[in-house]
Design a protein around this motif. Structure first.
Motif, PDB file in Angstrom:
ATOM      1  N   SER A  12       0.816  -1.214   0.000  1.00 33.46           N
ATOM      2  CA  SER A  12       0.000   0.000   0.000  1.00 33.46           C
ATOM      3  C   SER A  12       0.851   1.266   0.000  1.00 33.46           C
ATOM      4  N   PHE A  13       2.084   1.167   0.479  1.00 37.45           N
ATOM      5  CA  PHE A  13       2.977   2.319   0.553  1.00 37.45           C
ATOM      6  C   PHE A  13       4.030   2.311  -0.554  1.00 37.45           C
ATOM      7  N   THR A  14       3.896   1.418  -1.525  1.00 34.47           N
ATOM      8  CA  THR A  14       4.878   1.286  -2.599  1.00 34.47           C
ATOM      9  C   THR A  14       4.270   1.689  -3.929  1.00 34.47           C
ATOM     10  N   TRP A  15       4.952   2.602  -4.611  1.00 30.39           N
ATOM     11  CA  TRP A  15       4.516   3.057  -5.942  1.00 30.39           C
ATOM     12  C   TRP A  15       5.606   2.686  -6.937  1.00 30.39           C
ATOM     13  N   GLY A  16       5.240   2.078  -8.025  1.00 32.84           N
ATOM     14  CA  GLY A  16       6.193   1.715  -9.072  1.00 32.84           C
ATOM     15  C   GLY A  16       6.838   0.362  -8.807  1.00 32.84           C
ATOM     16  N   VAL A  34       4.959  17.531   3.290  1.00 34.85           N
ATOM     17  CA  VAL A  34       3.842  17.792   2.377  1.00 34.85           C
ATOM     18  C   VAL A  34       4.374  18.206   1.012  1.00 34.85           C
ATOM     19  N   LEU A  35       5.370  19.090   1.000  1.00 33.75           N
ATOM     20  CA  LEU A  35       5.985  19.516  -0.257  1.00 33.75           C
ATOM     21  C   LEU A  35       6.554  18.312  -1.007  1.00 33.75           C
ATOM     22  N   THR A  36       7.225  17.445  -0.275  1.00 31.82           N
ATOM     23  CA  THR A  36       7.793  16.226  -0.866  1.00 31.82           C
ATOM     24  C   THR A  36       6.692  15.319  -1.402  1.00 31.82           C
ATOM     25  N   PHE A  37       5.694  15.026  -0.562  1.00 28.67           N
ATOM     26  CA  PHE A  37       4.605  14.130  -0.947  1.00 28.67           C
ATOM     27  C   PHE A  37       3.916  14.606  -2.225  1.00 28.67           C
ATOM     28  N   ASN A  38       3.689  15.897  -2.327  1.00 28.23           N
ATOM     29  CA  ASN A  38       2.992  16.428  -3.499  1.00 28.23           C
ATOM     30  C   ASN A  38       3.795  16.299  -4.787  1.00 28.23           C
ATOM     31  N   LYS A  39       5.125  16.141  -4.684  1.00 26.37           N
ATOM     32  CA  LYS A  39       5.973  15.995  -5.872  1.00 26.37           C
ATOM     33  C   LYS A  39       6.149  14.531  -6.309  1.00 26.37           C
ATOM     34  N   LEU A  40       5.827  13.593  -5.417  1.00 26.24           N
ATOM     35  CA  LEU A  40       6.133  12.187  -5.704  1.00 26.24           C
ATOM     36  C   LEU A  40       5.417  11.630  -6.937  1.00 26.24           C
ATOM     37  N   PRO A  41       4.122  11.930  -7.164  1.00 26.10           N
ATOM     38  CA  PRO A  41       3.492  11.401  -8.383  1.00 26.10           C
ATOM     39  C   PRO A  41       4.181  11.869  -9.661  1.00 26.10           C
ATOM     40  N   ALA A  42       4.566  13.152  -9.710  1.00 28.11           N
ATOM     41  CA  ALA A  42       5.257  13.665 -10.894  1.00 28.11           C
ATOM     42  C   ALA A  42       6.636  13.027 -11.044  1.00 28.11           C
ATOM     43  N   LEU A  43       7.321  12.801  -9.915  1.00 31.76           N
ATOM     44  CA  LEU A  43       8.623  12.136  -9.964  1.00 31.76           C
ATOM     45  C   LEU A  43       8.492  10.741 -10.566  1.00 31.76           C
ATOM     46  N   LEU A  44       7.513   9.990 -10.081  1.00 32.67           N
ATOM     47  CA  LEU A  44       7.314   8.629 -10.587  1.00 32.67           C
ATOM     48  C   LEU A  44       6.945   8.654 -12.065  1.00 32.67           C
ATOM     49  N   ASN A  45       6.122   9.605 -12.457  1.00 37.77           N
ATOM     50  CA  ASN A  45       5.701   9.717 -13.849  1.00 37.77           C
ATOM     51  C   ASN A  45       6.890  10.026 -14.759  1.00 37.77           C
ATOM     52  N   GLN A  46       7.742  10.960 -14.320  1.00 39.57           N
ATOM     53  CA  GLN A  46       8.896  11.324 -15.152  1.00 39.57           C
ATOM     54  C   GLN A  46       9.961  10.230 -15.178  1.00 39.57           C
ATOM     55  N   ILE A  54       9.015   3.848  -5.367  1.00 38.72           N
ATOM     56  CA  ILE A  54       8.976   4.767  -4.229  1.00 38.72           C
ATOM     57  C   ILE A  54       8.298   4.058  -3.075  1.00 38.72           C
ATOM     58  N   LYS A  55       8.963   4.072  -1.922  1.00 43.39           N
ATOM     59  CA  LYS A  55       8.377   3.477  -0.711  1.00 43.39           C
ATOM     60  C   LYS A  55       8.196   4.577   0.320  1.00 43.39           C
ATOM     61  N   ILE A  56       6.954   4.846   0.657  1.00 48.99           N
ATOM     62  CA  ILE A  56       6.667   5.860   1.666  1.00 48.99           C
ATOM     63  C   ILE A  56       6.787   5.217   3.039  1.00 48.99           C
ATOM     64  N   GLN A 175      13.099  20.841  -1.129  1.00 53.14           N
ATOM     65  CA  GLN A 175      13.207  22.054  -1.945  1.00 53.14           C
ATOM     66  C   GLN A 175      13.745  21.769  -3.344  1.00 53.14           C
ATOM     67  N   ASP A 176      14.325  20.594  -3.548  1.00 52.41           N
ATOM     68  CA  ASP A 176      14.872  20.236  -4.858  1.00 52.41           C
ATOM     69  C   ASP A 176      13.764  20.162  -5.904  1.00 52.41           C
ATOM     70  N   THR A 177      14.143  20.402  -7.146  1.00 51.89           N
ATOM     71  CA  THR A 177      13.211  20.192  -8.248  1.00 51.89           C
ATOM     72  C   THR A 177      13.132  18.692  -8.548  1.00 51.89           C
ATOM     73  N   ILE A 178      12.122  18.316  -9.266  1.00 52.30           N
ATOM     74  CA  ILE A 178      11.988  16.915  -9.675  1.00 52.30           C
ATOM     75  C   ILE A 178      13.181  16.520 -10.544  1.00 52.30           C
ATOM     76  N   GLU A 179      13.647  17.442 -11.361  1.00 52.60           N
ATOM     77  CA  GLU A 179      14.808  17.154 -12.213  1.00 52.60           C
ATOM     78  C   GLU A 179      16.051  16.883 -11.368  1.00 52.60           C
ATOM     79  N   GLN A 180      16.209  17.628 -10.280  1.00 47.85           N
ATOM     80  CA  GLN A 180      17.346  17.383  -9.377  1.00 47.85           C
ATOM     81  C   GLN A 180      17.215  16.012  -8.710  1.00 47.85           C
ATOM     82  N   TRP A 181      16.005  15.665  -8.312  1.00 46.16           N
ATOM     83  CA  TRP A 181      15.793  14.333  -7.727  1.00 46.16           C
ATOM     84  C   TRP A 181      16.149  13.243  -8.740  1.00 46.16           C
ATOM     85  N   LEU A 182      15.690  13.417  -9.970  1.00 48.40           N
ATOM     86  CA  LEU A 182      15.975  12.422 -11.013  1.00 48.40           C
ATOM     87  C   LEU A 182      17.477  12.261 -11.203  1.00 48.40           C
ATOM     88  N   SER A 183      18.199  13.374 -11.177  1.00 48.73           N
ATOM     89  CA  SER A 183      19.655  13.322 -11.329  1.00 48.73           C
ATOM     90  C   SER A 183      20.293  12.554 -10.177  1.00 48.73           C
TER      91      SER A 183
END
Length: 193
Positions: A12-16, A34-46, A54-56, A175-183
């Motif tokens: 239930s806490f694992t995406w992808g 909250v800021l992190t959580f809101n970015k996770l769907p876009a991170l997984l999509n990209q 992703i494991k929450i 505070q990182d962008t999704i692109e920074q996370w991907l890198s």
């Protein structure tokens, strides 16, 4: 709680399903979580669900005074047949209405008058997920203890904390962008898809 229940809750806490594993330790009422959580769907999509998992992990923190109640409620939601969607809905409802689940400066404000029962009502009303019967089961504390033990074993004390393939990433931030996370995940090269 049975082994099968624990496995279901983990799912239930694992995406992808990717080989790269990002553990994200979140306290649901923390603004940075909250800021992190809101970015996770876009991170997984990209990144692509076939490349990233992703494991929450829920990181209850005592200075967030309703933390234990909210974490217990989210864990109760994880036991439902469609636990992953239930977890997302409850966590998103807390994220979207954070001020109704937190205190001003962690110690004062209108929530001083809020009872645990009122808090549960808010969770039901906002998320449309009612797990109060599960919340009342004593065995649910095994899931709470597992989350706490996992964090402590990995030296996690604050939220959000990021761990890639079992290694803490102190330089990763909400505070990182999704692109920074991907890198940082090594998933910024589209040819790796």
């Amino acid at each position: 709680m049975t082994i099968s229940t624990l496995r279901h809750c983990e799912q239930s806490f694992t995406w992808g399903q990717g080989e790269t594993i990002l553990d994200v330790f979140l306290e649901p009422t923390c603004p940075f979580s909250v800021l992190t959580f809101n970015k996770l769907p876009a991170l997984l999509n990209q990144a692509g669900e076939d490349r990233l998992q992703i494991k929450i992990r829920l990181q209850s923190q005592p200075w967030h005074l309703f933390s234990g109640i909210i974490v217990r409620y989210i864990l109760a939601a994880s036991t439902l047949p469609d636990g992953q969607q239930a977890v997302k809905k409850v966590m998103q409802s807390v994220a979207d209405h954070r001020e109704e689940f937190e205190f001003i400066d962690h110690c004062r404000g209108p929530n001083m008058q809020t009872t645990p029962e009122q808090l549960l009502e808010r969770l039901v009303n906002y998320s449309k997920i009612d797990v109060r019967e599960i919340f009342n089961q004593a065995a649910l504390q095994n899931l709470i203890k597992w989350q706490a033990k996992y964090a402590r074993q990995n030296g996690i004390h604050v939220s959000p904390t990021f761990m890639i393939n079992g290694l803490i990433q102190a330089e990763m931030s909400s505070q990182d962008t999704i692109e920074q996370w991907l890198s940082k995940l090594g998933l910024d090269n589209p040819s790796n898809k």
